[in-house]
Design a protein around this motif. Structure first.
Motif, short mmCIF file in Angstrom:
data_model
loop_
_atom_site.label_atom_id
_atom_site.label_comp_id
_atom_site.label_asym_id
_atom_site.label_seq_id
_atom_site.Cartn_x
_atom_site.Cartn_y
_atom_site.Cartn_z
N SER A 102 45.44 51.33 36.90
CA SER A 102 45.57 51.66 35.49
C SER A 102 46.55 50.72 34.79
CB SER A 102 46.02 53.11 35.34
OG SER A 102 46.24 53.44 33.98
N ARG A 103 47.67 50.43 35.46
CA ARG A 103 48.67 49.55 34.85
C ARG A 103 48.16 48.12 34.74
NH1 ARG A 103 54.18 51.67 37.96
NH2 ARG A 103 54.27 53.72 36.95
N LEU A 104 47.36 47.68 35.72
CA LEU A 104 46.78 46.34 35.66
C LEU A 104 45.83 46.23 34.47
CD1 LEU A 104 46.23 43.53 36.75
CD2 LEU A 104 44.63 44.53 38.38
N THR A 105 45.01 47.24 34.27
CA THR A 105 44.10 47.25 33.13
C THR A 105 44.87 47.23 31.82
OG1 THR A 105 42.44 48.49 34.40
CG2 THR A 105 42.25 48.54 32.00
N ALA A 106 45.92 48.04 31.73
CA ALA A 106 46.72 48.09 30.50
C ALA A 106 47.40 46.75 30.24
CB ALA A 106 47.75 49.21 30.59
N GLY A 107 47.89 46.09 31.30
CA GLY A 107 48.57 44.81 31.12
C GLY A 107 47.63 43.71 30.64
N ILE A 108 46.41 43.70 31.17
CA ILE A 108 45.43 42.69 30.74
C ILE A 108 45.01 42.94 29.30
CG2 ILE A 108 43.13 41.76 31.16
CD1 ILE A 108 43.55 42.34 34.12
N ASN A 109 44.74 44.20 28.96
CA ASN A 109 44.32 44.52 27.60
C ASN A 109 45.43 44.24 26.58
OD1 ASN A 109 41.76 45.33 28.37
ND2 ASN A 109 42.37 47.46 28.66
N ALA B 222 39.54 44.52 29.83
CA ALA B 222 39.51 44.98 31.21
C ALA B 222 39.27 46.47 31.25
CB ALA B 222 40.82 44.64 31.92
N GLU B 223 38.66 46.94 32.31
CA GLU B 223 38.46 48.36 32.54
C GLU B 223 38.55 48.65 34.04
OE1 GLU B 223 34.49 49.93 32.03
OE2 GLU B 223 33.70 47.89 31.79
N GLU C 173 46.23 35.54 36.59
CA GLU C 173 47.08 35.58 37.77
C GLU C 173 48.56 35.61 37.43
OE1 GLU C 173 44.43 33.27 41.17
OE2 GLU C 173 45.89 32.16 39.98
N ALA C 174 48.93 35.09 36.26
CA ALA C 174 50.34 35.02 35.88
C ALA C 174 50.84 36.31 35.22
CB ALA C 174 50.57 33.84 34.94
N ILE C 175 49.94 37.25 34.90
CA ILE C 175 50.35 38.51 34.28
C ILE C 175 51.17 39.31 35.29
CG2 ILE C 175 49.54 40.69 33.31
CD1 ILE C 175 47.09 39.25 32.30
N GLU C 176 52.27 39.89 34.83
CA GLU C 176 53.13 40.69 35.69
C GLU C 176 52.87 42.17 35.47
OE1 GLU C 176 57.17 39.54 35.18
OE2 GLU C 176 56.94 37.69 36.33
N VAL C 177 52.69 42.89 36.58
CA VAL C 177 52.37 44.32 36.54
C VAL C 177 53.32 45.04 37.48
CG1 VAL C 177 50.61 46.07 36.98
CG2 VAL C 177 49.95 43.85 36.04
N GLU C 178 53.78 46.20 37.05
CA GLU C 178 54.63 47.02 37.91
C GLU C 178 53.76 47.93 38.77
OE1 GLU C 178 57.84 50.63 37.46
OE2 GLU C 178 57.87 49.03 35.95
N PRO C 179 53.66 47.70 40.07
CA PRO C 179 52.78 48.53 40.92
C PRO C 179 53.28 49.96 40.98
CG PRO C 179 53.44 46.49 42.04
CD PRO C 179 54.31 46.63 40.83
N GLY C 180 52.36 50.88 41.25
CA GLY C 180 52.73 52.27 41.43
C GLY C 180 53.47 52.48 42.73
N GLU C 181 54.27 53.55 42.79
CA GLU C 181 55.02 53.84 44.00
C GLU C 181 54.08 54.23 45.14
OE1 GLU C 181 57.90 56.79 43.15
OE2 GLU C 181 59.21 55.44 42.03
N ARG D 219 53.35 39.61 40.09
CA ARG D 219 52.24 38.86 39.52
C ARG D 219 50.91 39.39 40.03
NH1 ARG D 219 53.48 32.88 41.22
NH2 ARG D 219 53.56 34.02 43.21
N VAL D 220 49.89 39.27 39.21
CA VAL D 220 48.57 39.74 39.60
C VAL D 220 48.07 39.00 40.85
CG1 VAL D 220 46.14 39.85 38.89
CG2 VAL D 220 47.94 40.48 37.27
N LYS D 221 48.39 37.72 40.97
CA LYS D 221 47.93 36.93 42.11
C LYS D 221 48.55 37.40 43.42
CE LYS D 221 49.11 32.68 42.34
NZ LYS D 221 49.32 31.27 41.96
N ASP D 222 49.66 38.17 43.34
CA ASP D 222 50.31 38.67 44.55
C ASP D 222 49.81 40.05 44.96
OD1 ASP D 222 51.92 36.39 44.71
OD2 ASP D 222 53.42 37.26 43.35
N ILE D 223 49.17 40.77 44.06
CA ILE D 223 48.75 42.12 44.39
C ILE D 223 47.24 42.30 44.36
CG2 ILE D 223 50.89 43.10 43.52
CD1 ILE D 223 49.40 43.96 41.00
N ALA D 224 46.50 41.27 43.94
CA ALA D 224 45.05 41.40 43.83
C ALA D 224 44.38 40.07 44.15
CB ALA D 224 44.66 41.87 42.42
N SER D 225 43.09 40.15 44.42
CA SER D 225 42.28 38.96 44.68
C SER D 225 40.99 39.06 43.88
CB SER D 225 41.96 38.82 46.17
OG SER D 225 41.24 39.95 46.65
#
Length: 377
Positions: free
Chosen positions: A211-218, A226-227, A253-261, A33-39
Protein backbone atom coordinates in the motif's frame (compact mmCIF):
# COMPACT_ATOMS: atom_id res chain seq x y z
CA UNK A 1 37.01 -31.07 33.44
CA UNK A 2 34.22 -29.23 35.26
CA UNK A 3 35.89 -25.77 35.14
CA UNK A 4 36.44 -26.23 31.40
CA UNK A 5 32.77 -27.10 30.85
CA UNK A 6 31.66 -24.10 32.90
CA UNK A 7 34.01 -21.85 30.97
CA UNK A 8 32.59 -23.09 27.66
CA UNK A 9 29.05 -22.52 28.92
CA UNK A 10 29.99 -19.00 30.03
CA UNK A 11 31.46 -18.23 26.61
CA UNK A 12 28.39 -19.64 24.85
CA UNK A 13 26.08 -17.55 26.99
CA UNK A 14 28.22 -14.45 26.48
CA UNK A 15 28.07 -15.01 22.72
CA UNK A 16 24.29 -15.43 22.85
CA UNK A 17 23.94 -12.21 24.85
CA UNK A 18 26.14 -10.36 22.35
CA UNK A 19 24.10 -11.59 19.39
CA UNK A 20 20.77 -10.79 20.99
CA UNK A 21 22.03 -7.41 22.20
CA UNK A 22 22.18 -6.30 18.59
CA UNK A 23 18.52 -7.18 18.26
CA UNK A 24 17.58 -5.23 21.36
CA UNK A 25 18.12 -1.89 19.68
CA UNK A 26 14.71 -0.57 18.69
CA UNK A 27 14.63 -0.35 14.91
CA UNK A 28 14.34 3.17 13.55
CA UNK A 29 11.87 3.47 10.72
CA UNK A 30 13.89 4.24 7.61
CA UNK A 31 12.79 4.60 4.03
CA UNK A 32 14.26 2.21 1.48
CA UNK A 33 14.61 2.50 -2.25
CA UNK A 34 12.17 0.59 -4.42
CA UNK A 35 15.08 -1.20 -6.14
CA UNK A 36 16.09 -2.65 -2.75
CA UNK A 37 12.69 -4.03 -1.77
CA UNK A 38 11.13 -5.01 -5.11
CA UNK A 39 11.95 -6.41 -8.53
CA UNK A 40 10.35 -6.01 -11.94
CA UNK A 41 8.22 -8.99 -12.95
CA UNK A 42 9.66 -10.86 -15.91
CA UNK A 43 13.15 -9.41 -15.48
CA UNK A 44 14.95 -12.43 -14.14
CA UNK A 45 17.72 -14.86 -14.92
CA UNK A 46 17.34 -18.35 -16.33
CA UNK A 47 19.18 -21.50 -15.30
CA UNK A 48 21.19 -23.44 -17.86
CA UNK A 49 22.67 -26.92 -17.53
CA UNK A 50 24.83 -29.15 -19.67
CA UNK A 51 26.75 -32.43 -19.62
CA UNK A 52 30.38 -32.54 -20.67
CA UNK A 53 33.87 -33.93 -20.18
CA UNK A 54 36.87 -32.51 -18.37
CA UNK A 55 40.21 -33.74 -19.71
CA UNK A 56 43.85 -33.23 -18.80
CA UNK A 57 43.58 -34.36 -15.18
CA UNK A 58 46.66 -35.68 -13.41
CA UNK A 59 45.35 -39.18 -12.72
CA UNK A 60 42.48 -37.85 -10.59
CA UNK A 61 39.66 -38.53 -13.05
CA UNK A 62 36.81 -41.03 -12.94
CA UNK A 63 37.39 -44.68 -12.22
CA UNK A 64 35.89 -45.81 -15.50
CA UNK A 65 35.16 -49.30 -14.20
CA UNK A 66 32.59 -47.70 -11.87
CA UNK A 67 31.50 -44.94 -14.28
CA UNK A 68 30.69 -46.60 -17.62
CA UNK A 69 28.95 -43.47 -18.91
CA UNK A 70 32.31 -41.67 -18.96
CA UNK A 71 33.71 -44.24 -21.40
CA UNK A 72 30.52 -44.06 -23.47
CA UNK A 73 30.83 -40.27 -23.69
CA UNK A 74 34.46 -40.52 -24.77
CA UNK A 75 33.62 -43.04 -27.49
CA UNK A 76 30.80 -40.81 -28.79
CA UNK A 77 33.11 -37.80 -28.84
CA UNK A 78 35.90 -39.62 -30.68
CA UNK A 79 33.41 -40.95 -33.22
CA UNK A 80 32.53 -37.38 -34.19
CA UNK A 81 36.20 -36.79 -34.97
CA UNK A 82 36.41 -39.89 -37.14
CA UNK A 83 38.08 -42.14 -34.55
CA UNK A 84 36.48 -45.59 -34.35
CA UNK A 85 36.88 -47.62 -31.17
CA UNK A 86 35.94 -51.32 -31.25
CA UNK A 87 32.81 -52.11 -29.32
CA UNK A 88 34.70 -54.71 -27.27
CA UNK A 89 37.35 -52.17 -26.20
CA UNK A 90 37.03 -50.82 -22.70
CA UNK A 91 39.81 -48.25 -22.14
CA UNK A 92 40.69 -47.50 -18.52
CA UNK A 93 41.33 -43.78 -18.42
CA UNK A 94 42.29 -41.73 -15.36
CA UNK A 95 42.58 -38.27 -16.85
CA UNK A 96 38.94 -37.74 -17.83
CA UNK A 97 35.90 -36.89 -15.71
CA UNK A 98 32.21 -36.62 -16.57
CA UNK A 99 30.78 -33.35 -15.27
CA UNK A 100 27.68 -31.21 -15.16
CA UNK A 101 27.98 -27.58 -16.22
CA UNK A 102 25.60 -25.01 -14.75
CA UNK A 103 25.19 -21.29 -15.38
CA UNK A 104 22.77 -18.44 -14.79
CA UNK A 105 21.74 -16.59 -17.92
CA UNK A 106 21.05 -12.97 -16.89
CA UNK A 107 17.98 -11.11 -18.08
CA UNK A 108 18.42 -9.39 -21.45
CA UNK A 109 21.69 -11.26 -22.15
CA UNK A 110 22.63 -10.85 -25.81
CA UNK A 111 24.26 -13.25 -28.24
CA UNK A 112 28.03 -13.10 -28.01
CA UNK A 113 28.20 -12.08 -24.36
CA UNK A 114 30.02 -14.35 -21.91
CA UNK A 115 28.86 -15.68 -18.55
CA UNK A 116 30.51 -17.60 -15.71
CA UNK A 117 29.98 -21.35 -15.36
CA UNK A 118 30.29 -23.90 -12.56
CA UNK A 119 31.65 -27.37 -13.32
CA UNK A 120 30.90 -30.27 -10.93
CA UNK A 121 31.97 -33.91 -11.06
CA UNK A 122 29.24 -36.51 -11.58
CA UNK A 123 31.12 -39.72 -10.81
CA UNK A 124 34.08 -40.43 -8.52
CA UNK A 125 36.77 -38.07 -9.79
CA UNK A 126 39.05 -37.10 -6.93
CA UNK A 127 39.92 -33.66 -8.27
CA UNK A 128 39.28 -31.45 -11.28
CA UNK A 129 42.38 -29.34 -10.69
CA UNK A 130 44.27 -28.63 -13.91
CA UNK A 131 41.45 -29.89 -16.12
CA UNK A 132 39.98 -28.39 -19.28
CA UNK A 133 36.29 -28.47 -20.07
CA UNK A 134 35.55 -29.53 -23.63
CA UNK A 135 32.87 -27.77 -25.68
CA UNK A 136 29.56 -28.30 -23.87
CA UNK A 137 26.13 -27.04 -25.01
CA UNK A 138 24.06 -25.43 -22.25
CA UNK A 139 20.30 -25.96 -22.42
CA UNK A 140 17.36 -24.25 -20.78
CA UNK A 141 14.27 -25.82 -19.29
CA UNK A 142 12.71 -25.89 -22.77
CA UNK A 143 15.57 -28.03 -24.12
CA UNK A 144 16.91 -25.28 -26.39
CA UNK A 145 20.63 -24.47 -26.49
CA UNK A 146 21.27 -20.97 -25.14
CA UNK A 147 25.02 -21.12 -24.65
CA UNK A 148 28.22 -23.06 -25.29
CA UNK A 149 30.83 -23.58 -22.56
CA UNK A 150 34.54 -24.40 -22.74
CA UNK A 151 37.69 -23.44 -20.86
CA UNK A 152 40.26 -24.15 -18.17
CA UNK A 153 38.94 -24.77 -14.66
CA UNK A 154 39.80 -22.81 -11.54
CA UNK A 155 39.58 -25.19 -8.56
CA UNK A 156 39.99 -23.79 -5.05
CA UNK A 157 39.91 -27.21 -3.36
CA UNK A 158 42.90 -29.46 -2.77
CA UNK A 159 43.02 -33.19 -2.01
CA UNK A 160 45.79 -35.76 -1.36
CA UNK A 161 45.32 -39.49 -0.85
CA UNK A 162 47.81 -42.10 0.35
CA UNK A 163 48.12 -45.75 -0.63
CA UNK A 164 46.65 -46.88 2.68
CA UNK A 165 43.43 -44.96 1.94
CA UNK A 166 44.16 -41.95 4.17
CA UNK A 167 43.11 -38.68 2.60
CA UNK A 168 43.38 -34.97 3.31
CA UNK A 169 41.07 -32.55 1.52
CA UNK A 170 40.71 -28.78 1.71
CA UNK A 171 37.42 -27.36 0.46
CA UNK A 172 35.92 -29.35 -2.45
CA UNK A 173 38.36 -30.25 -5.26
CA UNK A 174 35.67 -32.00 -7.30
CA UNK A 175 34.06 -28.73 -8.43
CA UNK A 176 35.40 -25.58 -10.06
CA UNK A 177 34.52 -22.48 -12.03
CA UNK A 178 35.40 -20.97 -15.38
CA UNK A 179 35.03 -17.16 -15.42
CA UNK A 180 33.45 -16.05 -18.70
CA UNK A 181 33.55 -19.70 -19.70
CA UNK A 182 30.33 -19.75 -21.73
CA UNK A 183 29.20 -17.72 -24.71
CA UNK A 184 25.53 -16.81 -25.12
CA UNK A 185 24.21 -18.18 -28.39
CA UNK A 186 20.50 -17.38 -28.09
CA UNK A 187 18.50 -14.67 -26.37
CA UNK A 188 15.59 -15.44 -24.07
CA UNK A 189 12.41 -13.70 -25.27
CA UNK A 190 10.47 -11.62 -22.73
CA UNK A 191 7.44 -9.35 -22.72
CA UNK A 192 9.11 -6.47 -20.88
CA UNK A 193 8.52 -3.85 -23.61
CA UNK A 194 5.22 -5.16 -24.99
CA UNK A 195 2.90 -4.66 -21.98
CA UNK A 196 1.35 -1.25 -21.25
CA UNK A 197 2.36 -1.59 -17.61
CA UNK A 198 5.10 -3.03 -15.39
CA UNK A 199 4.59 -5.07 -12.25
CA UNK A 200 6.78 -4.56 -9.19
CA UNK A 201 7.04 -7.65 -6.96
CA UNK A 202 8.06 -7.16 -3.34
CA UNK A 203 10.83 -9.39 -2.03
CA UNK A 204 8.94 -9.78 1.27
CA UNK A 205 5.13 -10.03 0.94
CA UNK A 206 3.43 -7.38 3.06
CA UNK A 207 0.12 -5.57 2.54
CA UNK A 208 1.34 -2.45 4.35
CA UNK A 209 4.46 -2.16 2.20
CA UNK A 210 2.43 -2.77 -0.96
CA UNK A 211 0.00 0.00 0.00
CA UNK A 212 2.81 2.43 0.85
CA UNK A 213 4.61 1.65 -2.42
CA UNK A 214 1.45 2.42 -4.38
CA UNK A 215 0.93 5.66 -2.45
CA UNK A 216 4.55 6.72 -3.01
CA UNK A 217 4.39 6.16 -6.77
CA UNK A 218 1.05 7.95 -7.11
CA UNK A 219 2.34 10.89 -5.07
CA UNK A 220 5.31 11.35 -7.40
CA UNK A 221 3.83 10.42 -10.78
CA UNK A 222 0.15 11.22 -10.33
CA UNK A 223 -2.92 9.53 -8.93
CA UNK A 224 -3.93 6.33 -10.73
CA UNK A 225 -0.42 5.57 -11.96
CA UNK A 226 -0.03 2.58 -9.64
CA UNK A 227 -2.43 0.16 -8.01
CA UNK A 228 -1.83 -2.65 -5.53
CA UNK A 229 -2.72 -6.11 -6.82
CA UNK A 230 -1.99 -8.05 -3.63
CA UNK A 231 0.58 -8.22 -0.83
CA UNK A 232 3.35 -8.84 -3.38
CA UNK A 233 2.55 -7.06 -6.65
CA UNK A 234 2.00 -3.43 -7.59
CA UNK A 235 0.93 -2.66 -11.15
CA UNK A 236 2.33 0.57 -12.62
CA UNK A 237 1.40 2.20 -15.93
CA UNK A 238 4.48 2.70 -18.09
CA UNK A 239 5.40 4.20 -21.49
CA UNK A 240 5.36 1.84 -24.46
CA UNK A 241 8.52 3.27 -26.02
CA UNK A 242 11.51 1.21 -24.87
CA UNK A 243 13.88 4.13 -24.23
CA UNK A 244 11.23 6.03 -22.27
CA UNK A 245 10.39 2.90 -20.27
CA UNK A 246 14.01 2.48 -19.18
CA UNK A 247 14.17 6.06 -17.90
CA UNK A 248 10.74 5.60 -16.29
CA UNK A 249 11.91 2.51 -14.37
CA UNK A 250 15.02 4.35 -13.28
CA UNK A 251 12.76 6.94 -11.67
CA UNK A 252 10.63 4.24 -10.02
CA UNK A 253 13.67 2.49 -8.54
CA UNK A 254 14.83 5.71 -6.86
CA UNK A 255 11.53 6.27 -4.99
CA UNK A 256 11.95 5.78 -1.24
CA UNK A 257 9.28 3.85 0.66
CA UNK A 258 9.03 3.03 4.35
CA UNK A 259 8.37 -0.75 4.55
CA UNK A 260 5.81 -2.09 6.99
CA UNK A 261 6.97 -3.67 10.23
CA UNK A 262 7.66 -7.40 10.10
CA UNK A 263 5.21 -9.69 11.92
CA UNK A 264 6.21 -10.98 15.34
CA UNK A 265 8.29 -14.10 14.77
CA UNK A 266 10.69 -16.31 16.68
CA UNK A 267 12.98 -18.26 14.33
CA UNK A 268 14.58 -21.41 15.72
CA UNK A 269 17.18 -23.41 13.82
CA UNK A 270 16.87 -26.89 15.31
CA UNK A 271 20.19 -28.04 13.79
CA UNK A 272 22.45 -25.27 15.05
CA UNK A 273 20.49 -24.09 18.08
CA UNK A 274 20.29 -20.54 16.73
CA UNK A 275 17.38 -18.47 18.05
CA UNK A 276 16.38 -15.13 16.49
CA UNK A 277 13.66 -13.00 18.08
CA UNK A 278 12.48 -9.82 16.39
CA UNK A 279 11.44 -6.68 18.23
CA UNK A 280 7.70 -7.21 17.71
CA UNK A 281 7.56 -10.30 19.96
CA UNK A 282 5.41 -9.82 23.08
CA UNK A 283 4.26 -12.12 25.88
CA UNK A 284 1.26 -12.11 28.16
CA UNK A 285 1.62 -12.60 31.94
CA UNK A 286 3.38 -15.92 32.61
CA UNK A 287 5.74 -17.49 35.16
CA UNK A 288 8.69 -19.58 34.02
CA UNK A 289 10.90 -21.83 36.13
CA UNK A 290 14.13 -23.27 34.78
CA UNK A 291 16.49 -25.74 36.34
CA UNK A 292 19.10 -28.26 35.21
CA UNK A 293 20.57 -31.49 36.51
CA UNK A 294 24.29 -32.35 36.18
CA UNK A 295 25.39 -35.97 36.49
CA UNK A 296 29.11 -36.80 36.90
CA UNK A 297 30.52 -40.33 36.64
CA UNK A 298 34.11 -41.00 37.80
CA UNK A 299 35.89 -44.28 37.11
CA UNK A 300 38.99 -45.44 38.99
CA UNK A 301 40.88 -48.64 39.80
CA UNK A 302 41.53 -49.80 43.39
CA UNK A 303 44.69 -51.96 43.68
CA UNK A 304 44.75 -54.85 46.18
CA UNK A 305 48.31 -55.72 47.21
CA UNK A 306 48.84 -59.12 48.99
CA UNK A 307 50.86 -59.38 52.21
CA UNK A 308 54.58 -60.21 51.93
CA UNK A 309 55.41 -63.91 51.46
CA UNK A 310 51.69 -64.77 51.18
CA UNK A 311 51.99 -66.10 47.63
CA UNK A 312 49.07 -63.82 46.72
CA UNK A 313 48.49 -62.03 43.41
CA UNK A 314 48.08 -58.29 42.98
CA UNK A 315 44.60 -57.51 41.68
CA UNK A 316 42.70 -54.38 40.72
CA UNK A 317 39.07 -53.63 41.41
CA UNK A 318 37.09 -51.03 39.41
CA UNK A 319 35.20 -48.44 41.41
CA UNK A 320 32.59 -46.05 39.99
CA UNK A 321 31.50 -42.84 41.68
CA UNK A 322 28.30 -41.17 40.51
CA UNK A 323 27.25 -37.73 41.74
CA UNK A 324 24.26 -35.67 40.72
CA UNK A 325 23.96 -31.93 41.38
CA UNK A 326 21.01 -29.68 40.74
CA UNK A 327 21.39 -25.90 41.06
CA UNK A 328 18.65 -23.90 42.65
CA UNK A 329 15.82 -23.44 40.17
CA UNK A 330 14.96 -19.83 39.59
CA UNK A 331 11.59 -18.49 38.54
CA UNK A 332 10.85 -15.29 36.72
CA UNK A 333 7.52 -13.68 35.90
CA UNK A 334 6.56 -12.04 32.62
CA UNK A 335 4.14 -9.17 32.94
CA UNK A 336 1.77 -8.06 30.20
CA UNK A 337 3.33 -6.47 27.13
CA UNK A 338 6.92 -7.48 27.88
CA UNK A 339 9.29 -6.43 25.10
CA UNK A 340 12.31 -8.19 23.64
CA UNK A 341 14.78 -6.52 26.01
CA UNK A 342 12.97 -7.84 29.09
CA UNK A 343 12.50 -11.31 27.60
CA UNK A 344 16.23 -11.78 26.94
CA UNK A 345 17.22 -10.29 30.30
CA UNK A 346 14.88 -12.64 32.17
CA UNK A 347 16.06 -15.70 30.28
CA UNK A 348 19.71 -14.83 30.86
CA UNK A 349 19.08 -14.43 34.60
CA UNK A 350 18.34 -18.13 34.91
CA UNK A 351 21.46 -19.04 32.93
CA UNK A 352 19.60 -20.67 30.04
CA UNK A 353 21.66 -21.98 27.14
CA UNK A 354 20.40 -21.62 23.54
CA UNK A 355 18.84 -25.09 23.65
CA UNK A 356 17.02 -24.21 26.88
CA UNK A 357 15.70 -21.00 25.35
CA UNK A 358 14.03 -23.06 22.62
CA UNK A 359 12.28 -25.17 25.27
CA UNK A 360 11.16 -22.06 27.17
CA UNK A 361 9.77 -20.40 24.06
CA UNK A 362 7.95 -23.57 23.01
CA UNK A 363 6.40 -23.87 26.48
CA UNK A 364 5.29 -20.23 26.36
CA UNK A 365 3.68 -20.83 22.97
CA UNK A 366 1.81 -23.90 24.21
CA UNK A 367 0.62 -21.93 27.22
CA UNK A 368 -0.70 -19.21 24.90
CA UNK A 369 1.58 -16.59 26.42
CA UNK A 370 3.84 -16.04 23.39
CA UNK A 371 2.36 -13.45 21.04
CA UNK A 372 4.45 -14.45 18.05
CA UNK A 373 4.76 -17.05 15.35
CA UNK A 374 7.28 -19.74 16.29
CA UNK A 375 9.08 -20.92 13.14
CA UNK A 376 11.35 -23.98 13.36
CA UNK A 377 13.69 -24.49 10.40
Amino acid sequence: MEPTVNANLDRARALLVAVLAVLLVAPVAQAERVKDIASVAGVRGNQLVGYGLVVGLDGTGDQTSQAPFTIQSIKNMLTRFGVTIPASANPQLKNVAAVTVTADLPAFAKSGQTIDITVSSIANAQSLRGGTLLMTPLRGVDGEVYGVAQGNLIVSGFGVQGRDGSRIAINVPSAGRVPNGATVEKEVPNSFASNPYVVLNLHTPDFTTSSRLTAGINKLLGEGTAESVDSVSVKVRAPVDASQRIAYLSTLEAIEVEPGEAPARVIVNSRTGTVVINAQVKVTPAAVSHGSLTVTITEREDVSQPAPFSQGVTTSTPRSTITATSPDSRMFVFSAGVNLDEIVRAVNQVGAAPGDIVAILEALRQAGALRAQLVVI
